[in-house]
Design a protein around this motif. Sequence first.
Motif, PDB file in Angstrom:
ATOM      1  N   MET A   1       0.848  -1.186   0.000  1.00  0.00           N
ATOM      2  CA  MET A   1       0.000   0.000   0.000  1.00  0.00           C
ATOM      3  C   MET A   1       0.888   1.243   0.000  1.00  0.00           C
ATOM      4  SD  MET A   1      -3.104   0.752   2.547  1.00  0.00           S
ATOM      5  CE  MET A   1      -3.857   2.312   2.629  1.00  0.00           C
ATOM      6  N   LYS A   2       0.509   2.203  -0.793  1.00  0.00           N
ATOM      7  CA  LYS A   2       1.288   3.428  -0.924  1.00  0.00           C
ATOM      8  C   LYS A   2       1.117   4.307   0.312  1.00  0.00           C
ATOM      9  CE  LYS A   2       1.908   7.388  -3.876  1.00  0.00           C
ATOM     10  NZ  LYS A   2       1.511   8.092  -5.086  1.00  0.00           N
ATOM     11  N   LYS A   3       2.221   4.885   0.758  1.00  0.00           N
ATOM     12  CA  LYS A   3       2.155   5.816   1.883  1.00  0.00           C
ATOM     13  C   LYS A   3       1.930   7.219   1.330  1.00  0.00           C
ATOM     14  CE  LYS A   3       4.762   3.508   5.384  1.00  0.00           C
ATOM     15  NZ  LYS A   3       5.482   3.784   6.595  1.00  0.00           N
ATOM     16  N   PHE A   4       1.026   7.924   1.968  1.00  0.00           N
ATOM     17  CA  PHE A   4       0.733   9.286   1.548  1.00  0.00           C
ATOM     18  C   PHE A   4       1.473  10.268   2.451  1.00  0.00           C
ATOM     19  CE2 PHE A   4      -3.046   6.943   0.099  1.00  0.00           C
ATOM     20  CZ  PHE A   4      -2.983   7.263  -1.253  1.00  0.00           C
ATOM     21  N   THR A   5       1.806  11.406   1.895  1.00  0.00           N
ATOM     22  CA  THR A   5       2.536  12.424   2.649  1.00  0.00           C
ATOM     23  C   THR A   5       1.580  13.222   3.523  1.00  0.00           C
ATOM     24  OG1 THR A   5       2.262  14.098   0.931  1.00  0.00           O
ATOM     25  CG2 THR A   5       4.198  12.641   0.763  1.00  0.00           C
ATOM     26  N   LEU A   6       2.144  13.973   4.422  1.00  0.00           N
ATOM     27  CA  LEU A   6       1.354  14.850   5.285  1.00  0.00           C
ATOM     28  C   LEU A   6       0.602  15.876   4.442  1.00  0.00           C
ATOM     29  CD1 LEU A   6       0.536  15.868   8.087  1.00  0.00           C
ATOM     30  CD2 LEU A   6       2.624  17.239   8.102  1.00  0.00           C
ATOM     31  N   MET A   7       1.225  16.374   3.375  1.00  0.00           N
ATOM     32  CA  MET A   7       0.576  17.347   2.496  1.00  0.00           C
ATOM     33  C   MET A   7      -0.708  16.780   1.907  1.00  0.00           C
ATOM     34  SD  MET A   7       0.383  20.298   1.188  1.00  0.00           S
ATOM     35  CE  MET A   7       1.932  21.130   1.347  1.00  0.00           C
ATOM     36  N   PHE A   8      -0.690  15.505   1.531  1.00  0.00           N
ATOM     37  CA  PHE A   8      -1.879  14.867   0.990  1.00  0.00           C
ATOM     38  C   PHE A   8      -3.011  14.899   2.010  1.00  0.00           C
ATOM     39  CE2 PHE A   8      -4.546  11.086   0.754  1.00  0.00           C
ATOM     40  CZ  PHE A   8      -5.081  11.236  -0.510  1.00  0.00           C
ATOM     41  N   TYR A   9      -2.716  14.515   3.231  1.00  0.00           N
ATOM     42  CA  TYR A   9      -3.760  14.497   4.260  1.00  0.00           C
ATOM     43  C   TYR A   9      -4.250  15.903   4.593  1.00  0.00           C
ATOM     44  CZ  TYR A   9      -2.861   9.567   4.882  1.00  0.00           C
ATOM     45  OH  TYR A   9      -2.746   8.222   4.664  1.00  0.00           O
ATOM     46  N   MET A  10      -3.360  16.880   4.555  1.00  0.00           N
ATOM     47  CA  MET A  10      -3.772  18.268   4.791  1.00  0.00           C
ATOM     48  C   MET A  10      -4.702  18.746   3.675  1.00  0.00           C
ATOM     49  SD  MET A  10      -0.210  19.839   6.253  1.00  0.00           S
ATOM     50  CE  MET A  10      -0.687  21.506   5.980  1.00  0.00           C
ATOM     51  N   LEU A  11      -4.380  18.398   2.443  1.00  0.00           N
ATOM     52  CA  LEU A  11      -5.234  18.791   1.320  1.00  0.00           C
ATOM     53  C   LEU A  11      -6.586  18.102   1.374  1.00  0.00           C
ATOM     54  CD1 LEU A  11      -2.663  18.895  -1.599  1.00  0.00           C
ATOM     55  CD2 LEU A  11      -3.730  20.821  -0.436  1.00  0.00           C
ATOM     56  N   VAL A  12      -6.603  16.843   1.748  1.00  0.00           N
ATOM     57  CA  VAL A  12      -7.879  16.138   1.889  1.00  0.00           C
ATOM     58  C   VAL A  12      -8.722  16.798   2.980  1.00  0.00           C
ATOM     59  CG1 VAL A  12      -8.942  13.965   2.646  1.00  0.00           C
ATOM     60  CG2 VAL A  12      -7.061  13.932   0.999  1.00  0.00           C
ATOM     61  N   PHE A  13      -8.101  17.167   4.083  1.00  0.00           N
ATOM     62  CA  PHE A  13      -8.819  17.838   5.166  1.00  0.00           C
ATOM     63  C   PHE A  13      -9.373  19.190   4.704  1.00  0.00           C
ATOM     64  CE2 PHE A  13      -8.807  20.787   8.777  1.00  0.00           C
ATOM     65  CZ  PHE A  13      -9.745  20.153   9.581  1.00  0.00           C
ATOM     66  N   ILE A  14      -8.536  19.977   4.039  1.00  0.00           N
ATOM     67  CA  ILE A  14      -8.976  21.291   3.553  1.00  0.00           C
ATOM     68  C   ILE A  14     -10.121  21.140   2.560  1.00  0.00           C
ATOM     69  CG2 ILE A  14      -8.276  23.269   2.136  1.00  0.00           C
ATOM     70  CD1 ILE A  14      -5.502  23.011   3.467  1.00  0.00           C
ATOM     71  N   PHE A  15      -9.979  20.208   1.622  1.00  0.00           N
ATOM     72  CA  PHE A  15     -11.021  19.997   0.633  1.00  0.00           C
ATOM     73  C   PHE A  15     -12.324  19.562   1.292  1.00  0.00           C
ATOM     74  CE2 PHE A  15     -13.380  17.318  -2.326  1.00  0.00           C
ATOM     75  CZ  PHE A  15     -13.575  18.219  -3.352  1.00  0.00           C
ATOM     76  N   THR A  16     -12.237  18.658   2.242  1.00  0.00           N
ATOM     77  CA  THR A  16     -13.440  18.178   2.921  1.00  0.00           C
ATOM     78  C   THR A  16     -14.125  19.308   3.684  1.00  0.00           C
ATOM     79  OG1 THR A  16     -12.450  15.987   3.131  1.00  0.00           O
ATOM     80  CG2 THR A  16     -14.319  16.474   4.561  1.00  0.00           C
ATOM     81  N   CYS A  17     -13.360  20.098   4.412  1.00  0.00           N
ATOM     82  CA  CYS A  17     -13.945  21.232   5.140  1.00  0.00           C
ATOM     83  C   CYS A  17     -14.570  22.236   4.185  1.00  0.00           C
ATOM     84  CB  CYS A  17     -12.878  21.920   5.989  1.00  0.00           C
ATOM     85  SG  CYS A  17     -12.347  20.971   7.400  1.00  0.00           S
ATOM     86  N   GLY A  18     -13.859  22.544   3.104  1.00  0.00           N
ATOM     87  CA  GLY A  18     -14.390  23.478   2.122  1.00  0.00           C
ATOM     88  C   GLY A  18     -15.653  22.961   1.469  1.00  0.00           C
ATOM     89  N   ASP A  19     -15.680  21.687   1.158  1.00  0.00           N
ATOM     90  CA  ASP A  19     -16.851  21.080   0.543  1.00  0.00           C
ATOM     91  C   ASP A  19     -18.045  21.118   1.491  1.00  0.00           C
ATOM     92  OD1 ASP A  19     -17.893  19.904  -1.768  1.00  0.00           O
ATOM     93  OD2 ASP A  19     -17.741  17.898  -0.893  1.00  0.00           O
ATOM     94  N   VAL A  20     -17.818  20.808   2.741  1.00  0.00           N
ATOM     95  CA  VAL A  20     -18.895  20.844   3.735  1.00  0.00           C
ATOM     96  C   VAL A  20     -19.423  22.268   3.884  1.00  0.00           C
ATOM     97  CG1 VAL A  20     -19.384  20.602   6.199  1.00  0.00           C
ATOM     98  CG2 VAL A  20     -18.171  18.795   4.998  1.00  0.00           C
ATOM     99  N   LEU A  21     -18.528  23.245   3.985  1.00  0.00           N
ATOM    100  CA  LEU A  21     -18.949  24.645   4.091  1.00  0.00           C
ATOM    101  C   LEU A  21     -19.764  25.071   2.879  1.00  0.00           C
ATOM    102  CD1 LEU A  21     -15.763  26.487   5.409  1.00  0.00           C
ATOM    103  CD2 LEU A  21     -17.965  26.347   6.552  1.00  0.00           C
ATOM    104  N   LEU A  22     -19.245  24.797   1.718  1.00  0.00           N
ATOM    105  CA  LEU A  22     -19.888  25.248   0.490  1.00  0.00           C
ATOM    106  C   LEU A  22     -21.242  24.593   0.277  1.00  0.00           C
ATOM    107  CD1 LEU A  22     -19.676  26.985  -2.036  1.00  0.00           C
ATOM    108  CD2 LEU A  22     -18.569  25.064  -3.161  1.00  0.00           C
ATOM    109  N   LEU A  23     -21.303  23.285   0.410  1.00  0.00           N
ATOM    110  CA  LEU A  23     -22.569  22.599   0.163  1.00  0.00           C
ATOM    111  C   LEU A  23     -23.638  22.995   1.169  1.00  0.00           C
ATOM    112  CD1 LEU A  23     -21.337  19.052  -0.877  1.00  0.00           C
ATOM    113  CD2 LEU A  23     -22.227  20.873  -2.331  1.00  0.00           C
ATOM    114  N   ASN A  24     -23.292  23.093   2.438  1.00  0.00           N
ATOM    115  CA  ASN A  24     -24.277  23.526   3.429  1.00  0.00           C
ATOM    116  C   ASN A  24     -24.738  24.946   3.174  1.00  0.00           C
ATOM    117  OD1 ASN A  24     -24.697  21.285   5.175  1.00  0.00           O
ATOM    118  ND2 ASN A  24     -22.598  21.542   5.857  1.00  0.00           N
ATOM    119  N   PHE A  25     -23.808  25.787   2.798  1.00  0.00           N
ATOM    120  CA  PHE A  25     -24.168  27.174   2.501  1.00  0.00           C
ATOM    121  C   PHE A  25     -25.101  27.255   1.302  1.00  0.00           C
ATOM    122  CE2 PHE A  25     -23.308  31.271   0.448  1.00  0.00           C
ATOM    123  CZ  PHE A  25     -23.709  32.103   1.470  1.00  0.00           C
ATOM    124  N   LEU A  26     -24.775  26.543   0.230  1.00  0.00           N
ATOM    125  CA  LEU A  26     -25.599  26.607  -0.973  1.00  0.00           C
ATOM    126  C   LEU A  26     -26.997  26.044  -0.741  1.00  0.00           C
ATOM    127  CD1 LEU A  26     -23.027  25.704  -3.747  1.00  0.00           C
ATOM    128  CD2 LEU A  26     -24.035  27.930  -3.261  1.00  0.00           C
TER     129      LEU A  26
END
Length: 103
Positions: A1-26
Motif C-alpha cells: 500500500m502506498k504511503k501518503f505524505t502529510l501534504m496529501f492528508y492536509m489537502l484532503v482535510f482542507i477539501f473536505t472542510c471546504g466542501d462541507v462549508l460550500l454545500l451547506n451554505f448553498l
Amino acid sequence: MKKFTLMFYMLVFIFTCGDVLLLNFLYNTSDFLIKRYGYSQEQAGFEVSIGFFMAIFLSPLLGILADKKGKRGHFLLGGFLIITGCHLYFTLLPDGTQGHPTS
C-alpha cells in the motif's frame, strides 16, 4: 500500500472542510436570503444560481491554470480561504431591516 505524505492528508482535510462549508451554505442560502433580507423566492433562487453559473465557467479555466502551474494545493487552499471569507462576510452583514446590505 502506498504511503501518503502529510501534504496529501492536509489537502484532503482542507477539501473536505471546504466542501462541507460550500454545500451547506448553498443548500441554505435561499432561506437565508428570504428570512434575513426579505428576498422573494425567485430573487433568492436567482442569487444562488449565480454561484453555480460562475462555477460552470471558472472551474475549467482554473483547472487548466492549476495544471499549468502545478500548484494544485495552493489553488485548493486559496479557494477554501475565499469560501471561508465569503461565509464570514455574510454573517457580518446587517439584517434587511437595517437597510440594504451594500449601502
